[in-house]
Motif scaffolding. Structure first.
Motif, mmCIF file in Angstrom:
data_model
loop_
_atom_site.group_PDB
_atom_site.id
_atom_site.type_symbol
_atom_site.label_atom_id
_atom_site.label_comp_id
_atom_site.label_asym_id
_atom_site.label_seq_id
_atom_site.Cartn_x
_atom_site.Cartn_y
_atom_site.Cartn_z
ATOM 1 N N LEU A 1 0.830 -1.209 0.000
ATOM 2 C CA LEU A 1 0.000 0.000 0.000
ATOM 3 C C LEU A 1 0.863 1.258 0.000
ATOM 4 N N PRO A 2 0.715 2.102 -1.016
ATOM 5 C CA PRO A 2 1.474 3.355 -1.055
ATOM 6 C C PRO A 2 0.673 4.480 -0.406
ATOM 7 N N LYS A 3 1.328 5.574 -0.147
ATOM 8 C CA LYS A 3 0.640 6.713 0.453
ATOM 9 C C LYS A 3 -0.075 7.528 -0.625
ATOM 10 N N SER A 4 -0.886 8.482 -0.142
ATOM 11 C CA SER A 4 -1.605 9.401 -1.013
ATOM 12 C C SER A 4 -2.512 8.620 -1.960
ATOM 13 N N ASP A 5 -2.629 9.104 -3.198
ATOM 14 C CA ASP A 5 -3.507 8.452 -4.172
ATOM 15 C C ASP A 5 -2.725 7.652 -5.199
ATOM 16 N N LYS A 6 -1.536 7.202 -4.827
ATOM 17 C CA LYS A 6 -0.697 6.463 -5.780
ATOM 18 C C LYS A 6 -1.332 5.154 -6.228
ATOM 19 N N MET A 7 -2.135 4.544 -5.365
ATOM 20 C CA MET A 7 -2.776 3.282 -5.738
ATOM 21 C C MET A 7 -3.733 3.489 -6.899
ATOM 22 N N ASP A 8 -4.347 4.666 -6.976
ATOM 23 C CA ASP A 8 -5.226 4.978 -8.107
ATOM 24 C C ASP A 8 -4.447 4.866 -9.419
ATOM 25 N N LEU A 9 -3.264 5.474 -9.424
ATOM 26 C CA LEU A 9 -2.421 5.455 -10.620
ATOM 27 C C LEU A 9 -1.954 4.040 -10.943
ATOM 28 N N ILE A 10 -1.578 3.291 -9.910
ATOM 29 C CA ILE A 10 -1.095 1.920 -10.112
ATOM 30 C C ILE A 10 -2.181 1.062 -10.738
ATOM 31 N N VAL A 11 -3.408 1.170 -10.240
ATOM 32 C CA VAL A 11 -4.520 0.396 -10.798
ATOM 33 C C VAL A 11 -4.816 0.823 -12.227
ATOM 34 N N GLN A 12 -4.843 2.121 -12.462
ATOM 35 C CA GLN A 12 -5.171 2.620 -13.796
ATOM 36 C C GLN A 12 -4.151 2.163 -14.838
ATOM 37 N N LYS A 13 -2.885 2.439 -14.582
ATOM 38 C CA LYS A 13 -1.848 2.131 -15.570
ATOM 39 C C LYS A 13 -1.570 0.631 -15.647
ATOM 40 N N GLY A 14 -1.675 -0.058 -14.508
ATOM 41 C CA GLY A 14 -1.494 -1.498 -14.536
ATOM 42 C C GLY A 14 -2.572 -2.180 -15.363
#
Length: 270
Positions: free
Chosen positions: A84-97
């Motif tokens: 789990l990363p901080k901030s909204d980085k997971m949003d980016l990871i899910v989108q680009k992944g």
């Protein structure tokens, strides 16, 4: 052509029913009218060209005019196990992944996780990540929407799920354990393990698994994996790998590794 995901239950014979937020997108954003054509993916790697026929307040209806022979899903299924990363980085990871071809995501808490995970907010967070995956899958012409698993701990995932894959890869810098870390290792009950002095290159490991079709990719949070986690992972069969001489951010590492894996197996134009 605009693409929307539906459930197999939304298909009755040649008739298709579209509901939910996509109704607003079809009627107010795209301003489609009866006779317009769209693509509907049923989430089972089957898609259809659909001609819109009727509009209601809470649903849009159409008729299947063609079953499409699309092959956008990679044969190699990648599960991204993401610290789990901080901030909204997971949003980016899910989108680009999702765009790159990741099949599903498992958010995990690790020793070095910075974000204060609030279990009470998990439902809302998973809904947001699932919505991001859906929109990215539509944009990328995927035939499935990657699933976002419930948040778990890395240890729990390793003990319960790691043996479900042909190959488990752990991105790691390959730093040796300090004396203090080795002392903690003994106190943790993991046993006397050798120092992890280096990692194999990702390419070298992939070369040794030419028939792998299900791969779990473990990516640490901002601080990377703790050596204790690397020891446990290797004990469970994971292969520590390096992605090269440069240290990548957590939101970059998974995307780069997934692209390398899919390219290696000829699933990304290679």
């Amino acid at each position: 052509m605009q693409r929307y995901f539906i459930s197999p239950e939304d298909i009755q014979g040649q008739q298709v029913r579209i509901s939910g937020d996509d109704v607003k997108h079809i009627t107010r954003v795209m301003r489609f009218e009866p006779g317009d054509l769209i693509i509907c993916a049923a989430g089972n790697e089957v898609s259809y060209r659909v001609q819109l026929t009727d509009f209601a307040a809470d649903a849009v209806f159409g008729e299947i005019v063609e079953t499409l022979q699309e092959q956008s899903e990679p044969e190699v299924k990648i599960t991204l196990v993401q610290g789990l990363p901080k901030s909204d980085k997971m949003d980016l990871i899910v989108q680009k992944g999702t765009e790159a071809g990741v099949s599903d995501f498992v958010p995990v808490e690790t020793i070095r996780t910075i974000v204060n995970y609030d279990a009470k907010k998990e439902h809302k967070r998973r809904d947001r990540w699932q919505r991001i995956a859906k929109e990215a899958a539509e944009q990328a012409h995927r035939l499935i929407i990657p699933e976002i698993a419930e948040v778990t701990t890395l240890k729990e995932w390793l003990l319960q799920k790691s043996d479900s894959y042909d190959l488990v890869l752990l991105a790691y810098e390959g730093q040796p354990l300090s004396d203090r870390e080795r002392q903690l290792d003994g106190e943790s009950g993991l046993g006397d393990k050798p120092q992890i002095l280096a990692c194999d290159s990702l390419r070298a490991v992939l070369n040794g698994f030419p028939q792998a079709r299900s791969i779990a990719l473990l990516i640490g949070p901002e601080g990377g994996f703790d050596p204790q986690e690397v020891l446990l992972a290797t004990q469970q069969g994971a292969r520590p790998v390096t992605l090269g001489p440069r240290i990548l951010r957590t939101e970059t590492a998974g995307l780069v590794a997934a692209a390398i894996i899919l390219y290696h197996y000829g699933q990304m134009g290679g």
